[in-house]
Design an enzyme around this catalytic site. Sequence first.
Site, PDB file in Angstrom:
ATOM      1  N   LEU A 522      74.036  94.835  73.686  1.00 58.92           N
ATOM      2  CA  LEU A 522      73.497  93.541  73.244  1.00 58.92           C
ATOM      3  C   LEU A 522      73.419  92.526  74.369  1.00 58.92           C
ATOM      4  O   LEU A 522      72.646  91.580  74.307  1.00 58.92           O
ATOM      5  CB  LEU A 522      74.377  92.973  72.119  1.00 58.92           C
ATOM      6  CG  LEU A 522      74.467  93.810  70.847  1.00 58.92           C
ATOM      7  CD1 LEU A 522      75.453  93.181  69.870  1.00 58.92           C
ATOM      8  CD2 LEU A 522      73.092  93.940  70.196  1.00 58.92           C
ATOM      9  N   PHE A 527      83.034  88.975  81.634  1.00 57.58           N
ATOM     10  CA  PHE A 527      84.135  89.907  81.805  1.00 57.58           C
ATOM     11  C   PHE A 527      83.746  91.339  81.445  1.00 57.58           C
ATOM     12  O   PHE A 527      84.538  92.262  81.594  1.00 57.58           O
ATOM     13  CB  PHE A 527      85.326  89.493  80.931  1.00 57.58           C
ATOM     14  CG  PHE A 527      85.145  89.823  79.480  1.00 57.58           C
ATOM     15  CD1 PHE A 527      85.765  90.930  78.925  1.00 57.58           C
ATOM     16  CD2 PHE A 527      84.334  89.052  78.678  1.00 57.58           C
ATOM     17  CE1 PHE A 527      85.597  91.251  77.589  1.00 57.58           C
ATOM     18  CE2 PHE A 527      84.165  89.359  77.353  1.00 57.58           C
ATOM     19  CZ  PHE A 527      84.801  90.457  76.798  1.00 57.58           C
ATOM     20  N   ASP A 641      85.371  75.261  75.426  1.00 63.37           N
ATOM     21  CA  ASP A 641      84.124  75.807  75.973  1.00 63.37           C
ATOM     22  C   ASP A 641      83.031  75.806  74.918  1.00 63.37           C
ATOM     23  O   ASP A 641      82.298  76.786  74.764  1.00 63.37           O
ATOM     24  CB  ASP A 641      84.355  77.223  76.510  1.00 63.37           C
ATOM     25  CG  ASP A 641      83.238  77.665  77.457  1.00 63.37           C
ATOM     26  OD1 ASP A 641      82.524  76.787  77.978  1.00 63.37           O
ATOM     27  OD2 ASP A 641      83.083  78.876  77.679  1.00 63.37           O
TER      28      ASP A 641
END
Length: 828
Positions: A522, A527, A641
Amino acid sequence: MPKPDIFLLLSSFPLLCMLSCTATDSINAAQPIQDGETLISSTQTFELGFFSPKNSKNRYVGIWYHKITEHTVVWVANRENPLTDSSGAFSIAENGNFVVLDGNRNIVWSTNVSFQSNYTSMKLLDNGNLILVDRNSGTVRWQSFDHPSDTLLPGMKIGMNKKTGENRLLLSWKDVDNPAPGSYSFGLDPQDSNQFFIWVGLDRHWRSGYWNGRTFNKIPEASTDFLFHFITISNDDEVFFQYSALYDNTRMVMDVSGQIRCQVWYDTSKKWGLAWFEPRDRCSIYGACGAYGICNNHNQPFCKCMPGFEPASETEWGLGNWSGGCVRRMPLKCDGGDWFLSLGQMKVPDSESTVIVASEEECRKVCARNCRCSAYAYAKVSGGGASTCLVWFGNLMDGGDLRGEERDEGAQDLYIRLAGSELRSHKKRWLPLIVTVTIVMAAFLLGTLICRWKRRIDRIKGNREKMLNMSLFRLSTMDPSAYNFLDVAQLGGDGIQGLDIPFFHFEYIVTATDNFSDSNKLGQGGFGSVYKGELPGGQEIAVKRLSSGSGQGLEEFKNEVILIAKLQHRNLVRLLGYCVEGDEKMLLYEYLPNKSLDFFIFDEKRSKLLDWEKRFDIILGIARGLLYLHQDSRLKIIHRDLKTSNILLDEEMNPKISDFGIARIFGGNQTQANTHRVVGTYGYMSPEYALHGLFSMKSDVYSFGVMLLEIISGKKNNGFYDDERSLGLLGLAWLLWSEERWCDLVDPSISKTCDGNEVMKCIHVGLLCVQEDARNRPSMASVVMFLSEGATLPMPEEPAFHVRRNHSGKESSSYSKNEVTISLLDGR
C-alpha cells in the site's frame, strides 16, 4: 549684558529635545557621528555605531541588533584597523565615501568607491544593510551586504560575481574579542559553485553537498520548509545563495570555532538558539579519512579503507592519523579486465562529474571506457526520461558510510573500480558467505512455497477450521519474550492484563499478505512498508512492517502498541494486533480503503469528491477524536504529529486519527512537558514546540487549526499564496479574515455549495487554534463546542509562522522531514 529671551528658550526646548533624543537612520556630508552616538534603523531593528568586544578596549564601527539584550554584532567596518580610544568618528567624506576617522581626523577605513558626484548620503536599512546613495540619481553606490563580515542576514547574497571574479565570503573573527579576519571562511568555491565550503586558510574543512533545488545534501535542516528558506540564483552575471526566515532575528555566523551556525533569538529565554550547525561530528570534516577512506561515526576506529584498498601508511593509521588515506592493493589494468564493486548507499565523495545517460549499464560503460574513472553512481529519474550518471576521476575524497546515519539526501549506490585480480581475491574471501546466503535463500523460497500451499488448503476448509485458526492468533499463544520486548510495565497497574491486543505469529502474517507481495503493497513509510492482507475469516487488514534489522522506528513501534492498547474511539484507527518475532516487528490495523485525507483535499480532481457537508463532518470527527485523546480516554494523550496524511478515511469517509508512534502520555495534573528531541512535521508544529521543545495539548490544538484551514482552502500550509507578500496559508487566512474577504480562502470546488456561516465559523475557529501564544488557544472541548453549537467566539490574534519571505518570488516546494533537534547556546 542682555538677558536671554526666556520665552524663546522655552518654545524651542521641545525641538532641541527632539533633535537630541530622536535617533536617525541616515546622515549626509558634514554630519559626523562621534563615538557614543549611533544611527538606528527606522523600525529600531539595527544600530550602527562604535563598539568594543567584551574583553577589549579597541573601538570598531559596526552594526548590531538594537532591541536584542545580548550585544550581537553582525557587521564590522574597520575590523583590521581598530581605534585605541573613544575619540573617533564616522562620516561622509568630501569625495562622497563613508569613512571612519581617528581622533586626529585621519581616515582609518573607507568604502573606497569612485563617485562622479560627492553628493551622497548614508542610510541604515531595517534589514541591517548599510547603503551609500548618490542623491542626484538615487543609485546605491555601495552597500554593506556586498561586503559581509562573519554574519549572513536574511536577504544577503553569498556567492560570486562572474564578471569581476569577486567572491563574497563570510570570514570568522580572529577570536571572540578580535573581529579581524580569522582562520575560517565560508562561501562558494569558484571551481565548484553548487555547494558551500568552509576553509581553514586554503584547505577545505567542510562541504555542504550539492544544492538539489530544495536543500543541501549535508544540511537537511536548511530546507525550504523550516526556519531558514534558501534559494539559489545563477545567471550570466552572478551565482549566489540567499535565505529568508520565519523570524526577523535570525542569522548565520561563521564562528571562531570553525562551525557555520544558524541561530534564532528567543525572547523568552534571552538567548540565541541553535537551529543547526556544521560540521557537527568527526565524519563531517572534509576528507577526515583521506583518499579512498570511508568515515562512519559509529565505527571504532571511525575510518576504514574502501574494499580493495589499504592504508597508505600503516604506522600513521595505527597512530590515529588517517589524513594520508588509502592506496590500491592491486593496480588497475585498464584492459577490460577491471570490475566494479557496489559499496551500497554512500555519502558520495567530492568532485563528481555528471553525465546524462539512458540506463545504468550505459553509466557503467562511460566509466569503464576511461582508465582515470575510479567510480560511478547511477541515479534513475522517475517518470521516464534521461537519468543522471555520476562519475569520479582520480582519488575519491570525503566519502562516508551511512549505516546508522540519516542525514545525507544525496546518498547514492556507489560502484568503485577494482582490478580484475581483486575480483578473484574478493570471491575467495566471500565464498563461505555466498554459500551460506545461497542455502538460506533456498530455504526461504522453500518455506514460501509451503506457505502458499497451506494458504490454498485453508481457503477450501470450512468455517469451523477457520475459527480454529483464528483462535491461534489470540493472546494465549503469545511468546513471553514479546512482553519483555514491549516492557508492558508502561501500561500502568494493569500489567499484562492491560495489553488487550492480539499477538500474531509471523507465519500467519506472511500468509495473509501473500508473502508481502508487491501487489499487496500500500505504501512506504519512514520505518518500513505497509501491506494489505486478509485474515482467514475474510477480514481485510493493513500490516505496517518495521524494516528488518533496523533500529529506526523501534521506540515508536513500542509506543504505538502500548498506547492504542488502551484507546478505543470511532475516530481513532483501530489496532488489531502486532507481531514480534526475531528481527520482525509488525503492527496490524483495520484496513481503510480511502487512504488519507491529503490524498483528496490537495488533488484538483479528487477534492471535488468531498463537498462541504462531508468536509465539515471530517473536521468534527477529527475534533472529537482529539478531545477523546486529551480528556475522555483512560490516558491523557498528546499526539504530536497531527497532519492530513495521518487522518485516514474509511469507506464512508469518516476520519480516523492514526500514527501514535511519537505520542506522549501526560499525568493527570500535567499540562506541558519539554523535550530535547523535537519530532514531528514542519508546518504543523506549534512555535513553542518547534523552537523550545515545549509541548502540551495546545500543541495538538495548533496542528488541528492548521489542518482545519487546509481542509477549508484545499491549500497546503507550506506553499506561498500572495505574490507581493509571500504569505503562507496561515498568513493568507489571517489577511483575508482581517479584510473580511474570508470567502476568498474557500476551496473553489466547494465555494458554490458550502454554508457560508458554517465556513466562516470554521475559519474563525482555525485562527483561534493557530494563535502564537499557546495560552490563548482554546481547548479541544471548547473547539468541539464552538463547532457544534452557536457559541460566541473570542476574536483571534495574529497567528504564528504566518509570514514566509521568499526573495526569489517563487513558491516553495513541499518537503517534510520527521526530526530536527534545536538546542540553546550562549551567543557571542
